[in-house]
Write a protein that holds these residues in place. Sequence first.
Motif, PDB file in Angstrom:
ATOM      1  N   HIS A 188     -26.234 -42.174-119.616  1.00 37.59           N
ATOM      2  CA  HIS A 188     -24.827 -42.462-119.308  1.00 37.59           C
ATOM      3  C   HIS A 188     -24.144 -42.938-120.587  1.00 37.59           C
ATOM      4  CE1 HIS A 188     -21.401 -43.809-116.781  1.00 37.59           C
ATOM      5  NE2 HIS A 188     -21.314 -44.796-117.649  1.00 37.59           N
ATOM      6  N   ILE A 189     -23.091 -42.233-120.994  1.00 38.64           N
ATOM      7  CA  ILE A 189     -22.296 -42.656-122.159  1.00 38.64           C
ATOM      8  C   ILE A 189     -20.912 -43.010-121.652  1.00 38.64           C
ATOM      9  CG2 ILE A 189     -21.461 -42.072-124.450  1.00 38.64           C
ATOM     10  CD1 ILE A 189     -23.594 -39.917-124.623  1.00 38.64           C
ATOM     11  N   GLY A 190     -20.659 -44.307-121.520  1.00 38.61           N
ATOM     12  CA  GLY A 190     -19.401 -44.781-120.957  1.00 38.61           C
ATOM     13  C   GLY A 190     -18.568 -45.549-121.963  1.00 38.61           C
ATOM     14  N   GLY A 191     -17.325 -45.815-121.584  1.00 41.17           N
ATOM     15  CA  GLY A 191     -16.443 -46.629-122.418  1.00 41.17           C
ATOM     16  C   GLY A 191     -16.699 -48.103-122.179  1.00 41.17           C
ATOM     17  N   PRO A 192     -16.004 -48.975-122.916  1.00 46.76           N
ATOM     18  CA  PRO A 192     -16.177 -50.424-122.760  1.00 46.76           C
ATOM     19  C   PRO A 192     -15.930 -50.872-121.316  1.00 46.76           C
ATOM     20  CG  PRO A 192     -14.881 -49.932-124.713  1.00 46.76           C
ATOM     21  CD  PRO A 192     -15.023 -48.640-123.966  1.00 46.76           C
ATOM     22  N   PHE A 223     -22.325 -47.984-124.049  1.00 48.07           N
ATOM     23  CA  PHE A 223     -20.913 -48.297-123.819  1.00 48.07           C
ATOM     24  C   PHE A 223     -20.221 -48.491-125.166  1.00 48.07           C
ATOM     25  CE2 PHE A 223     -23.263 -50.081-120.180  1.00 48.07           C
ATOM     26  CZ  PHE A 223     -22.717 -49.325-119.161  1.00 48.07           C
ATOM     27  N   HIS A 224     -19.188 -47.704-125.408  1.00 43.00           N
ATOM     28  CA  HIS A 224     -18.399 -47.828-126.635  1.00 43.00           C
ATOM     29  C   HIS A 224     -17.156 -46.970-126.483  1.00 43.00           C
ATOM     30  CE1 HIS A 224     -20.005 -43.847-127.471  1.00 43.00           C
ATOM     31  NE2 HIS A 224     -21.244 -44.316-127.500  1.00 43.00           N
ATOM     32  N   GLU A 225     -16.223 -47.095-127.397  1.00 39.98           N
ATOM     33  CA  GLU A 225     -15.045 -46.243-127.346  1.00 39.98           C
ATOM     34  C   GLU A 225     -15.478 -44.792-127.484  1.00 39.98           C
ATOM     35  OE1 GLU A 225     -11.578 -47.261-129.567  1.00 39.98           O
ATOM     36  OE2 GLU A 225     -11.963 -49.411-129.419  1.00 39.98           O
ATOM     37  N   LEU A 226     -14.917 -43.936-126.655  1.00 34.19           N
ATOM     38  CA  LEU A 226     -15.420 -42.574-126.523  1.00 34.19           C
ATOM     39  C   LEU A 226     -14.765 -41.625-127.525  1.00 34.19           C
ATOM     40  CD1 LEU A 226     -15.738 -42.411-122.639  1.00 34.19           C
ATOM     41  CD2 LEU A 226     -17.506 -42.902-124.347  1.00 34.19           C
ATOM     42  N   THR A 227     -15.097 -41.828-128.788  1.00 34.60           N
ATOM     43  CA  THR A 227     -14.641 -40.953-129.857  1.00 34.60           C
ATOM     44  C   THR A 227     -15.778 -40.009-130.256  1.00 34.60           C
ATOM     45  OG1 THR A 227     -15.383 -42.464-131.590  1.00 34.60           O
ATOM     46  CG2 THR A 227     -13.138 -42.761-130.729  1.00 34.60           C
ATOM     47  N   ASP A 246     -33.156 -35.691-119.301  1.00 33.78           N
ATOM     48  CA  ASP A 246     -32.956 -34.337-118.781  1.00 33.78           C
ATOM     49  C   ASP A 246     -31.480 -34.067-118.480  1.00 33.78           C
ATOM     50  OD1 ASP A 246     -32.775 -35.938-116.536  1.00 33.78           O
ATOM     51  OD2 ASP A 246     -34.656 -35.238-115.660  1.00 33.78           O
ATOM     52  N   ALA A 247     -30.635 -35.102-118.615  1.00 29.21           N
ATOM     53  CA  ALA A 247     -29.199 -34.913-118.415  1.00 29.21           C
ATOM     54  C   ALA A 247     -28.438 -36.024-119.123  1.00 29.21           C
ATOM     55  CB  ALA A 247     -28.854 -34.902-116.926  1.00 29.21           C
ATOM     56  N   ILE A 248     -27.195 -35.727-119.484  1.00 31.53           N
ATOM     57  CA  ILE A 248     -26.293 -36.727-120.054  1.00 31.53           C
ATOM     58  C   ILE A 248     -24.970 -36.652-119.309  1.00 31.53           C
ATOM     59  CG2 ILE A 248     -24.981 -37.453-122.083  1.00 31.53           C
ATOM     60  CD1 ILE A 248     -27.228 -36.454-123.838  1.00 31.53           C
ATOM     61  N   PHE A 249     -24.543 -37.791-118.786  1.00 28.90           N
ATOM     62  CA  PHE A 249     -23.234 -37.925-118.147  1.00 28.90           C
ATOM     63  C   PHE A 249     -22.331 -38.639-119.148  1.00 28.90           C
ATOM     64  CE2 PHE A 249     -20.897 -40.650-114.696  1.00 28.90           C
ATOM     65  CZ  PHE A 249     -19.688 -40.037-115.015  1.00 28.90           C
ATOM     66  N   ALA A 250     -21.435 -37.877-119.781  1.00 34.94           N
ATOM     67  CA  ALA A 250     -20.478 -38.433-120.741  1.00 34.94           C
ATOM     68  C   ALA A 250     -19.163 -38.711-120.025  1.00 34.94           C
ATOM     69  CB  ALA A 250     -20.254 -37.459-121.895  1.00 34.94           C
ATOM     70  N   CYS A 251     -18.586 -39.880-120.267  1.00 32.85           N
ATOM     71  CA  CYS A 251     -17.402 -40.294-119.501  1.00 32.85           C
ATOM     72  C   CYS A 251     -16.085 -39.800-120.072  1.00 32.85           C
ATOM     73  CB  CYS A 251     -17.384 -41.804-119.346  1.00 32.85           C
ATOM     74  SG  CYS A 251     -18.472 -42.376-118.026  1.00 32.85           S
ATOM     75  N   ASN A 252     -16.119 -38.898-121.041  1.00 32.94           N
ATOM     76  CA  ASN A 252     -14.941 -38.094-121.351  1.00 32.94           C
ATOM     77  C   ASN A 252     -15.392 -36.787-121.993  1.00 32.94           C
ATOM     78  OD1 ASN A 252     -15.346 -38.588-124.098  1.00 32.94           O
ATOM     79  ND2 ASN A 252     -13.363 -39.573-124.427  1.00 32.94           N
ATOM     80  N   ASP A 253     -14.494 -35.814-122.036  1.00 39.57           N
ATOM     81  CA  ASP A 253     -14.882 -34.482-122.506  1.00 39.57           C
ATOM     82  C   ASP A 253     -15.043 -34.427-124.017  1.00 39.57           C
ATOM     83  OD1 ASP A 253     -15.039 -33.368-119.975  1.00 39.57           O
ATOM     84  OD2 ASP A 253     -12.927 -32.797-119.939  1.00 39.57           O
ATOM     85  N   THR A 254     -14.343 -35.287-124.747  1.00 42.06           N
ATOM     86  CA  THR A 254     -14.536 -35.351-126.196  1.00 42.06           C
ATOM     87  C   THR A 254     -15.980 -35.696-126.518  1.00 42.06           C
ATOM     88  OG1 THR A 254     -12.243 -35.981-126.628  1.00 42.06           O
ATOM     89  CG2 THR A 254     -13.855 -36.567-128.311  1.00 42.06           C
TER      90      THR A 254
END
Length: 364
Positions: A188-192, A223-227, A246-254
């Motif tokens: 999981h790659i999320g924002g703050p 968790f970090h700014e999604l740049t 086996d998967a990555i859920f990124a919290c924005n398309d960038t």
Amino acid sequence: MSKQPEYTIKDIAAEMGVSVSTVSRALNNHPHISEETKVRVRELVEKHNYRHNALAASLRNSRSNTIGLILPRLSQYFPSTVATAIQNKLHEYGYNLMICQSNDSPAMEKELVNVLYASRVEGLIVSAAMHTVDFSHFDVFSKSRIPLVFYDRVPTNYDAHKVKGDDYSGGYQTTLHLLQQGCRRIAHIGGPLTCSIYQNRYNGYLDALKEYDVPVDEEIVFFHELTKENALKTCDVIFSQTSLPDAIFACNDTTAIAVMEYAKKRQVHIPEDLKLTGYSNDPRSEIITPPITSVEQFPYEVGDQAATLMMNLLQHKIKEDSDYVSITTPVELITRASSEAISGADFAGNTSFLSEDGQAKVNR
């Protein structure tokens, strides 16, 4: 060269031999002013490039017909689409929009609130800066009974009218989809988490894992700014691990696009070796190869709802002593090739080993 004095409404009145109030009424198409006078005024306006002083007029009649909008950044797909919807809706009611960018800085946001208040906007629509936790600088609007509407990034500890997307559902649907594809180690790659939308997406992620009795692996939660830059740094960490998720859920398309670029350079195939999802349904997510599964947030509807709520407040369709309005707009998971199961694959789990160069390599 010295600046030429600006032609004023007083100059028009003097040249026509009429009062300033007559010229003002002609400019505003007042029914009691003759068409002949209106035509003459328009001719002089065009001849001398007269500029109407809207600020001075607003000071006289206590109306600016302008709504302020503060958003984090206008350059991205979601906020720009929301801003367009807000402007279009307000225009239907004869209102203008003054757009300001906080650049995700709470200090800049505070400054802009004061600037817009001093500019006598009749209402304020806001998507909060990433790290704003103290919303007291908005009190100047609420205490002055000037309508205030938050959208998307809304405060959780500040009473206000709000329009928000169903980010919990978006996080839950995305994670559930990956689980249904057989994934069990989902990064999981999320924002703050100071920002409401990322807290809600993370909560949806957690609940979906819990439903499948999959424990949270803190080593693959970020968790970090999604740049793009931050996404690549996170990829350095993820792809250096012995066992690749086996998967990555990124919290924005960038972030999702950056992950895909990184994976291709490491010869990790999507979706065969790694399934990938993003969030926001940015048009780029559909044209990249393979196209990326993402969450449609319906930004135009969000903007339309925020502007409509603002107009309802200005037109007193919502009573001042009524409860604060909270509107939740729907989201929809758009599944694409980046997360689709490969026919015949064994989804019970992946084993990994390190290649000779020390990089994680998937073995099915």
